[in-house]
Design a protein around this motif. Sequence first.
Motif, PDB file in Angstrom:
ATOM      1  N   ASN A   1       0.818  -1.217   0.000  1.00  0.00           N
ATOM      2  CA  ASN A   1       0.000   0.000   0.000  1.00  0.00           C
ATOM      3  C   ASN A   1       0.848   1.263   0.000  1.00  0.00           C
ATOM      4  O   ASN A   1       1.996   1.253   0.445  1.00  0.00           O
ATOM      5  N   VAL A   2       0.227   2.326  -0.491  1.00  0.00           N
ATOM      6  CA  VAL A   2       0.683   3.690  -0.234  1.00  0.00           C
ATOM      7  C   VAL A   2      -0.373   4.328   0.665  1.00  0.00           C
ATOM      8  O   VAL A   2      -1.564   4.322   0.323  1.00  0.00           O
ATOM      9  N   ILE A   3       0.053   4.835   1.811  1.00  0.00           N
ATOM     10  CA  ILE A   3      -0.885   5.377   2.796  1.00  0.00           C
ATOM     11  C   ILE A   3      -0.557   6.849   3.003  1.00  0.00           C
ATOM     12  O   ILE A   3       0.572   7.204   3.366  1.00  0.00           O
ATOM     13  N   VAL A   4      -1.527   7.714   2.763  1.00  0.00           N
ATOM     14  CA  VAL A   4      -1.349   9.159   2.909  1.00  0.00           C
ATOM     15  C   VAL A   4      -2.166   9.622   4.110  1.00  0.00           C
ATOM     16  O   VAL A   4      -3.386   9.429   4.143  1.00  0.00           O
ATOM     17  N   THR A   5      -1.490  10.213   5.095  1.00  0.00           N
ATOM     18  CA  THR A   5      -2.162  10.738   6.280  1.00  0.00           C
ATOM     19  C   THR A   5      -2.208  12.254   6.169  1.00  0.00           C
ATOM     20  O   THR A   5      -1.164  12.908   6.011  1.00  0.00           O
ATOM     21  N   PHE A   6      -3.402  12.815   6.233  1.00  0.00           N
ATOM     22  CA  PHE A   6      -3.568  14.264   6.082  1.00  0.00           C
ATOM     23  C   PHE A   6      -3.438  14.946   7.441  1.00  0.00           C
ATOM     24  O   PHE A   6      -3.783  14.368   8.485  1.00  0.00           O
ATOM     25  N   ALA A   7      -2.941  16.180   7.404  1.00  0.00           N
ATOM     26  CA  ALA A   7      -2.794  16.955   8.654  1.00  0.00           C
ATOM     27  C   ALA A   7      -4.158  17.170   9.304  1.00  0.00           C
ATOM     28  O   ALA A   7      -4.296  17.077  10.528  1.00  0.00           O
ATOM     29  N   GLU A   8      -5.159  17.437   8.484  1.00  0.00           N
ATOM     30  CA  GLU A   8      -6.537  17.556   8.941  1.00  0.00           C
ATOM     31  C   GLU A   8      -7.408  16.696   8.037  1.00  0.00           C
ATOM     32  O   GLU A   8      -7.162  16.623   6.832  1.00  0.00           O
ATOM     33  N   PRO A   9      -8.419  16.033   8.580  1.00  0.00           N
ATOM     34  CA  PRO A   9      -9.288  15.227   7.726  1.00  0.00           C
ATOM     35  C   PRO A   9      -9.881  16.060   6.585  1.00  0.00           C
ATOM     36  O   PRO A   9     -10.275  17.211   6.789  1.00  0.00           O
TER      37      PRO A   9
END
Length: 882
Positions: free
Chosen positions: A109-117
């Motif tokens: 996977n490539v998983i992108v976590t955003f600073a804010e939803p």
Amino acid sequence: MLLCSLAVPILRAEETTHHVECLKSSAFFAPPDSPDHRQYAPDRLIQVVNLAIDVTPDFSRRVVAAKTTIRFKPIAMPLAELWLDAVRLRVSSVTSSETMLEHQTTDQNVIVTFAEPVPADREVWVTVEYTAEPTQGLYFRTPEMGYKPGDTHLFTQGESIEARHWYPCPDAPNQKFTSEITCRVPEGMTVISNGRKLSETKDPATGLLVVTWRQDKPHANYLISLCAGYFKKIEDRYRDIPLAFYTPASDINEAMTSFRDTKDMMAYFEEEIGVPYPWEKYDQVVVNDFVAGGMENTSATTLTDNTLFTDATENLRSSQGLVAHELAHQWFGDLVTCKDWSHLWLNEGFATYYAHLYDGYKNGRDSMLYGLYRDGRGIVNRTTDTRPIVERKFDDPMEMFGYHAYQKGGWVLHMLRSQLGEDLYRRCIKTWLERHAYGSVVTEDLNRVVEELSGRSFDQFFDQWVYRGGTPDLDISYAWDARSKLARISVRQVQKIADDVGLFSFPLTVRFKTKSETTDKTITVKQKAEDFYFALDEAPTGVRVDPDYTLLARVKFDPPSAMLEAQLEDSRDMMGRLLAVEALAKRRDKDSVAKLKKALNNDPFYGVRVEAAKALRSIYNDDALEALLASTTQPDARVRREVVAGLGAFYHEKAFTAKSAKLKSEKNPDIQAEALEGLGAYPQAEVREVLLQFLNSTSYRNSLAVAAVRAMRTANDPAYIEPLHQNLRERGADYTSRGFATALDALALLARNRQEHLDTVREFLVGHLNDARRPVRIGALTSLGTLEDQRAVPVLTKFNQSFTGSPEQRAATNALRRIITSQRTVEGLGELRATVLELQKENTQLRQDFKTLERKLEALTPKPEPPRKRAPAVKSPRAAGP
């Protein structure tokens, strides 16, 4: 997608390439510890709007450098993390229109976590830059791999979950979006993809050709396609829709034979389906060693090179079934797509059935029914398989790509069409497609439309045929009561009742033919055993059960001999004649053989003649052999080949003479190959000369050399080892990948138990374990098992440990198992066959001498005792079989 094992007869089986672990680790499927491994469609946390790929392939290194941008909107709820399927991509950067906290790259996977939803309904983008050396999803075909220098190309394959191996994506069929592909290739190459071509320019900085295609209408991720390389094409047009057929450059001369029906098919499908072709153009691209028979990528189908053929094969080879299947998918599978793989039959069953419908339109209803007959026999004879069409218990989606989704799914539609009537059926399918266009569907969506437009309940129909397994197994008998003038039809359902298989309820038509009229009576069968009575004016001369062939069932019905004979002579009832041939094959008496011989030579439909030849082959006695020998002159190549194949099943001097003569007189290379393969069992000196001649001959796709190889394998004569080994060393490039793999396995079999050849052959096989062509690699692994040499165990063990979950691992495992459990083949098989033929000749003379002695005894003795006959060593071809 049409798998090779399910395809029209011209196709050869190839392994489907997928890794089970990729599926199990995907966020889109249930984890392996879920109850019963039941699989469901994944949550759609986002709606992908568009996916754009900019890719530069390196053909010499077989790697790609790419950038993929995904535009999407969260659905209903804010999105804190974006998970994309991505298998072993080497990610160099991830950017986004939103502020990111971090990104992670795993093997899956490539998983992108955003600073804010990200708020719901906000359109954002994420771009991933990466390189990849894909082992699935994107396939190179280059000279360094063993392919022709002027045919260098690549192709992609998305179904079922291979796309993730070359670009990050939400890899499930219930997500639809528009797409765009930009590909950068050396000048002189051609790039083909989905939709319409936006631009084609030359990059002055790199000198590469930059081609961009855009698919403006939403489609599923697995339908994204890219083919690039040295292709040539022929073109046509249907209305305002451009049609093109591409092949590797060296194969363009055979393109028209496969492409010629496309325009006619598109016109027929538009009329039959009632929905216009939904895409901007239709391309078909032939590639080398495709992973299946064909793949229905949106507006850009990919086809196996096995579909190409020359006119010399007459009507033996045809791309009609494959091309029709993939074109039908442009409506069924592409315009409307199964929501998840458990409902795959909504893609494959429709494509299978509509290929049959086109066959009926082009070649007549008898041809369509014959196709359904062959499919049906393959289904109902699997009496122990209780798996339903819609099944959620699987680990890998590819497990769903079998006869349940294809042939049985097609038969469900045939029964539905028969019960609704053609006009109402068409209305239902048109409404269903229009209502769900560019969307995803499950079986209940189809049921809902059928019930809405018909006013009838079809819950039971879909429950018993789709959601439960098995098929009816019917024991039917007929009786006539002359006093009451009643015909009785007794029906028993004898299939084994289980949790997934119950009693079926279905309409059944019985046709009564009398001297004055033909009457159809329809009954409803729903009990385990039922009797039905019909008042008739006179005794029937014929009784036909399911005369229009609208029921998928295994039927045992033995009408009286007089009725069967009349049925075989009824020129208006092809299915009746076909079933009569089937019944006669079980009787095996002289009269039945004579009737089969007559059908083989005189029936108006080729399929009945083909089945008559098969029936004579199955009877396998002297009379059947003589019938086949008298029937070798056939104008239809399909029947002619079946007769030659039938002769090949007999181990008899007369059969040998006939096959030898046919090999010399026949011009059709496929029938030559059939005759050639049949000679391998014979020890005559002239056979070796013939086989060596054809081994070194030149033919399209080296087909005659491969036939000679198969004959050598049958002979199992060590004298062929060195000639075959030399041929593979010097002319290996003349073989297709699968042809070469076939030859490797034959060489291994010939060398088995021949100590003086074991080392040389084993080293030759090991030398192909790292061949860049997967079919050759797998063939080499399989051949080491065939060789049964213990010294191959270490290298096989390494492959078994290093290629987890791959076709290579399965081949290595099977080879190891064979070596460990092998039983040595009895030597001297060739000498044994020679002895059998000699005994056969001697036995013929013995029978003649015995009959002469009997006549002398009769003349000398008024009432002689019947002499006690001793069974001769070889009495018939059956006794003399290898």
